[in-house]
Design a protein around this motif. Structure first.
Motif, short mmCIF file in Angstrom:
data_model
loop_
_atom_site.label_atom_id
_atom_site.label_comp_id
_atom_site.label_asym_id
_atom_site.label_seq_id
_atom_site.Cartn_x
_atom_site.Cartn_y
_atom_site.Cartn_z
N THR A 1 0.84 -1.15 0.04
CA THR A 1 -0.01 0.14 0.03
C THR A 1 0.64 1.15 0.27
N GLY A 2 2.04 1.20 0.52
CA GLY A 2 2.93 2.27 0.32
C GLY A 2 4.10 2.38 -0.79
N LEU A 3 3.66 1.52 -1.74
CA LEU A 3 4.35 1.45 -3.10
C LEU A 3 3.41 1.90 -4.36
N ALA A 4 4.02 2.42 -5.34
CA ALA A 4 3.28 3.06 -6.44
C ALA A 4 3.96 2.32 -8.02
N GLN A 5 4.62 1.57 -7.88
CA GLN A 5 5.22 1.05 -9.08
C GLN A 5 3.91 0.92 -10.25
N ARG A 6 3.04 0.17 -10.03
CA ARG A 6 1.97 -0.20 -10.87
C ARG A 6 1.27 0.77 -11.32
N SER A 7 0.94 1.60 -10.08
CA SER A 7 -0.19 2.53 -10.44
C SER A 7 0.50 3.95 -11.28
N LEU A 8 1.73 4.16 -10.97
CA LEU A 8 2.54 5.11 -11.83
C LEU A 8 2.73 4.81 -13.18
N HIS A 9 3.10 3.66 -13.46
CA HIS A 9 3.26 3.01 -14.70
C HIS A 9 1.76 3.23 -15.42
N ASP A 10 0.72 2.88 -14.92
CA ASP A 10 -0.63 2.82 -15.54
C ASP A 10 -0.99 4.37 -15.80
N HIS A 11 -0.83 5.10 -14.93
CA HIS A 11 -1.07 6.42 -15.06
C HIS A 11 -0.36 7.23 -16.15
N VAL A 12 0.94 6.66 -16.34
CA VAL A 12 1.74 7.38 -17.66
C VAL A 12 1.44 6.53 -18.70
N ALA A 13 1.13 5.45 -18.81
CA ALA A 13 0.40 4.74 -19.94
C ALA A 13 -0.71 5.20 -20.61
N ALA A 14 -1.56 5.89 -19.56
CA ALA A 14 -2.69 6.38 -19.91
C ALA A 14 -2.39 7.66 -20.92
N VAL A 15 -1.31 8.30 -20.54
CA VAL A 15 -0.92 9.47 -21.42
C VAL A 15 -0.30 9.22 -22.72
N LEU A 16 0.48 7.92 -22.83
CA LEU A 16 1.05 7.72 -23.88
C LEU A 16 -0.04 7.03 -24.92
N ALA A 17 -0.99 6.54 -24.46
CA ALA A 17 -1.85 5.85 -25.57
C ALA A 17 -2.56 7.00 -26.51
N PRO A 18 -3.26 7.94 -25.97
CA PRO A 18 -4.08 9.21 -26.58
C PRO A 18 -2.99 9.98 -27.48
N LEU A 19 -1.74 10.14 -26.62
CA LEU A 19 -0.75 10.97 -27.42
C LEU A 19 -0.11 10.22 -28.63
N GLN A 20 0.10 8.74 -28.59
CA GLN A 20 0.45 8.30 -29.75
C GLN A 20 -0.61 8.06 -30.84
N ALA A 21 -1.89 8.18 -30.49
CA ALA A 21 -3.30 8.16 -31.30
C ALA A 21 -3.49 9.55 -31.88
N GLY A 22 -2.71 10.63 -31.27
CA GLY A 22 -3.06 12.06 -31.95
C GLY A 22 -4.17 12.56 -31.35
N ASP A 23 -4.60 12.01 -30.13
CA ASP A 23 -5.76 12.74 -29.50
C ASP A 23 -5.41 13.61 -28.26
N LEU A 24 -4.99 14.89 -28.80
CA LEU A 24 -4.31 15.58 -27.83
C LEU A 24 -5.24 16.02 -26.60
N PRO A 25 -6.47 16.18 -26.77
CA PRO A 25 -7.29 16.60 -25.49
C PRO A 25 -7.24 15.56 -24.41
N ALA A 26 -7.53 14.14 -25.11
CA ALA A 26 -7.35 12.99 -24.13
C ALA A 26 -6.10 12.92 -23.16
N ALA A 27 -5.09 13.27 -24.08
CA ALA A 27 -3.71 13.07 -23.54
C ALA A 27 -3.48 14.14 -22.21
#
Length: 314
Positions: A97-123
């Protein structure tokens, strides 16, 4: 077995479990408890009519109370569960509960996906979940830079530092770090309201991150196969004594430029830059996530190595 001996194995197991399981969606995070205490005492003690000296003194008392309460809770949990293998496995699960490896990765991956798709508002919307700056006007490079900066800094705050204190002090060490880090995020600001009251929280958080931040920077540079020169040259440019280390290492390892001017609450804030390369792109953000995964894997080796050294020495 020596009571200190299991902690490296607990830390290694906790890192592995958290990487696989993450944090259960919808479950209230334990930092909400110290956060509620901090906010309540801040409202009661940080009165605008009090002198700066009184507010600073009460801020020191707040930090001492947090440290004592967090350490006592960690000691009580460990004492209640004991040192059997099932008990230590449960302790490791609690420590996730004091670590955030997975959640940090998932939050940044959630930025990457729309950025790669060209969806700037979603990114922009996704990166707004992990940064404090204004994101409405960010271009693609600005989104990628903000995500990389958050990834680098949070690798220390959410992964390397809590793992370090779990390894060094078990659950008490982990709980103390998370409580102080929460206090810093809530009251450790330079604005007039918090400058005096939050002084102790900010300085204690700086102290607790002194070694982990440099370790995080070194792991990023090692995982990226470079960035050492940029880290050593640029880390001290940051206003924080610690945050610049992983951020400068990330900039150097990816050969991009991070930092620079940003907008907060409508106001433009001048910030130092890290690295000599171009502004990052979506491809650089993808490389940064791969680098982050390698850095996490390298971090796992530290408690494993410590456990082996202790076992061989016994």
């Amino acid at each position: 077995m020596d009571e200190a001996a299991p902690w490296p194995w607990v830390a290694a197991l906790a890192l592995g479990l958290e990487a696989v399981l993450g944090y259960p969606a919808g479950l209230k995070h334990p930092v909400a408890w110290p956060a509620a205490l901090i906010e309540g005492l801040e409202r009661r003690w940080n009165r605008p009519d009090a002198s700066d000296g009184r507010r600073r003194a009460l801020g020191v008392v707040l930090v001492l109370l947090l440290i004592l309460a967090a350490a006592a809770l960690g000691v009580a949990i460990h004492a209640a569960l004991g040192s059997s293998l099932p008990a230590l496995t449960l302790v490791a699960l609690i420590a996730t509960t004091g670590l955030a490896q997975r959640s940090l990765h998932d939050h940044v991956a959630a930025v990457l996906a729309p950025l790669q798709a060209g969806d700037l508002p979603a990114a922009r919307a996704a990166v707004a979940m992990i940064v404090g700056r204004d994101t409405e006007a960010l271009d693609a490079e600005g989104v990628a830079a903000a995500a990389l900066e958050s990834l680098a800094e949070s690798f220390n705050d959410g992964v390397a530092a809590p793992a370090f204190w779990l390894l060094a002090g078990g659950l008490p060490g982990l709980f103390v770090y998370k409580s102080v880090n929460t206090a810093d995020s809530l009251v450790g600001h330079r604005e007039p309201r918090w400058r005096a009251f939050g002084w102790a929280s900010a300085r204690t958080d700086d102290l607790l991150n002194l070694i982990p931040a440099r370790l995080a920077g070194a792991l990023i540079a090692l995982a990226g196969g470079g960035g050492w020169r940029t880290m050593l040259r640029d880390a001290r440019r940051h206003a924080s004594p610690n945050a610049g280390w992983p951020e400068a290492a990330m900039a150097g390892a990816l050969a991009v430029q991070l930092g620079g001017e940003a907008r907060y609450d409508g106001e433009i804030v001048a910030r130092p830059t890290f690295g000599d390369g171009p502004r990052p792109t979506a491809d650089d953000l993808e490389r940064g996530l791969r680098l982050y995964r390698r850095a996490c894997a390298l971090l796992w080796l530290i408690p494993l190595a410590a456990g082996l050294i202790i076992a061989l020495a016994q």
